[in-house]
Design a protein around this motif. Sequence first.
Motif, PDB file in Angstrom:
ATOM      1  N   TYR A   1       0.832  -1.205   0.000  1.00  0.00           N
ATOM      2  CA  TYR A   1       0.000   0.000   0.000  1.00  0.00           C
ATOM      3  C   TYR A   1       0.868   1.256   0.000  1.00  0.00           C
ATOM      4  O   TYR A   1       0.644   2.183  -0.787  1.00  0.00           O
TER       5      TYR A   1
ATOM      6  N   GLN B   1       0.040   2.980  -3.605  1.00  0.00           N
ATOM      7  CA  GLN B   1      -1.259   3.642  -3.564  1.00  0.00           C
ATOM      8  C   GLN B   1      -1.315   4.919  -4.403  1.00  0.00           C
ATOM      9  O   GLN B   1      -2.367   5.293  -4.901  1.00  0.00           O
TER      10      GLN B   1
ATOM     11  N   LEU C   1      -5.757  -1.832  -5.099  1.00  0.00           N
ATOM     12  CA  LEU C   1      -4.446  -1.212  -5.283  1.00  0.00           C
ATOM     13  C   LEU C   1      -3.999  -1.254  -6.732  1.00  0.00           C
ATOM     14  O   LEU C   1      -3.220  -0.418  -7.179  1.00  0.00           O
TER      15      LEU C   1
ATOM     16  N   PHE D   1      -5.291   3.497   5.109  1.00  0.00           N
ATOM     17  CA  PHE D   1      -5.209   2.072   4.775  1.00  0.00           C
ATOM     18  C   PHE D   1      -6.452   1.354   5.293  1.00  0.00           C
ATOM     19  O   PHE D   1      -7.023   0.500   4.617  1.00  0.00           O
TER      20      PHE D   1
ATOM     21  N   LEU E   1      -9.290   1.841   3.043  1.00  0.00           N
ATOM     22  CA  LEU E   1      -9.188   0.961   1.874  1.00  0.00           C
ATOM     23  C   LEU E   1      -9.736  -0.430   2.200  1.00  0.00           C
ATOM     24  O   LEU E   1     -10.416  -1.053   1.377  1.00  0.00           O
TER      25      LEU E   1
END
Length: 514
Positions: free
Chosen positions: A223, A227, A255, A301, A304
Amino acid sequence: MVHHQRSNHNQLKMGGDEEAGTLVLVWTNPGYYRRKRPKLFSFLLLSLLSCTFILAPYFFSFSSPFSHLYSFGVQNEGLAGNMDVISPICSSISNGTICCDRSHFRSDICFMKGDIRTHSPTSSVFLYPYGDGAKNNVLSMVDAGEEEEDDEIQHEKIKPYTRKWETSVMDTIDELDLISKRRNPGVRHPCDVIHDVPAVIFSTGGYTGNVYHEFNDGIIPLYITSQQFNKKVVFVILEYHIWWVMKYGDILSHLSGYPPIDFNGDNRTHCFTEVISGLRIHDELTVDPSLMENNKSIADFRDLLDRAYEPRIEGLARDEQAQENMQNQARRPKLVILSRNGSRAITNEKALVKTAEEIGFRVRVLRPQPTTELAKIYMELNSSDAMIGVHGAAMTHLLFMRPGCSVFIQVIPLGTDWAAETYYGEPAKKLGLKYIGYKISPRESSLFDEYKKDDPVLRDPSSLNQKGWEYTKKIYLERQTVKLDMPRFRKRLVRAYEHITRIHRKTHLRSQPQ
């Protein structure tokens, strides 16, 4: 968009021939079915003097010197993550060059820019600079010719795994050769697949198979590194495991908009203009905003993860009727107990459940298995108000709890104080959870029945830990169970309950019309 769509390792737990001359140019939707197995390549370029990310959308545009310039900060030097200095290493890279940043304690990372081709039979990635004939490059790649030895300009080696300091596990990681060569006008270097986005190369070997390492050494660094590409990146995986791709497919698809590539299993030549080998890592189970463009954090994160698992959770809630009388249960805070068997198990777990229910919790005992779907664990913890577990890899699931309103209680067995705080306590606080550590007394450990009261095993665990990891593992991790002192532990449960109800009251008041 040009991309491919053609069908045609060693794992340590802690916890063919080239198809020369074939060119595939297929216009595809960047969305992918996550259980397929193709290749991945992506480029991230350090710009540590600027926080600007420039992404040129045209694969065959060679005029821009920084077509996929990526900006992110330097990773921390030590295990504790105490470095806040911006490093100039690889802050810019010119066409036809390789730049490797080996200055960090945790991992190496290398950047390549130019005419790049994979060659899995030799575990190599070759780089050719664009010359005056760059505009005819596509045609030259199509023509198959007699391969001759080109002049080597630079040769770098990298093991793209984020535990650089740990020699024993790094010895098991496949090594990749990154080689730049001078272009020989009389030699053709055909592509089987041309990609119009960068590539990120990393390994899923090493400690993969242990959920802590899968997130800490793999998913979170992935990530951090990728990202900023907004899914316009291909992941190329060394020591590819289909089960890993399936397990984390929901996350990977948020991702990257392309199927991951099995580097060792796919002998086709994949061509890119930009490549990153290796991943950035900041600290234990976290993302350092000061090292990220746009100050992305571990909370981003976590967002996500919400997006990744929401569709599946909705399906689970319908299929399994997971709402379980929400009208009657909604006012009772939900407590999830992550249950262990064998070492570090709570032997009076039934008493723990009873005490928690008496306080007012709605209790759910969760016993994750290696085959348990990750979305099911996410659903349970995402809907919980508190979690209890004994120090161990399963505590990694704290990442699934809701920041700002959830309580994480970690039971800390003898001899695990530092690890419990470093690997889970601090990350929990950085995520925004209310963290309560419960350090057991010697009488709460099964070791109390094996050793005399004045034995260092009970009296001074740190002296045993100083002798080495094998002592810690054998005594404190593998041979210890916990019997909670319920009157003492009850105080932690009450504190957690009061915190949760206070949060709920504030939330309720804010929701009322003024």
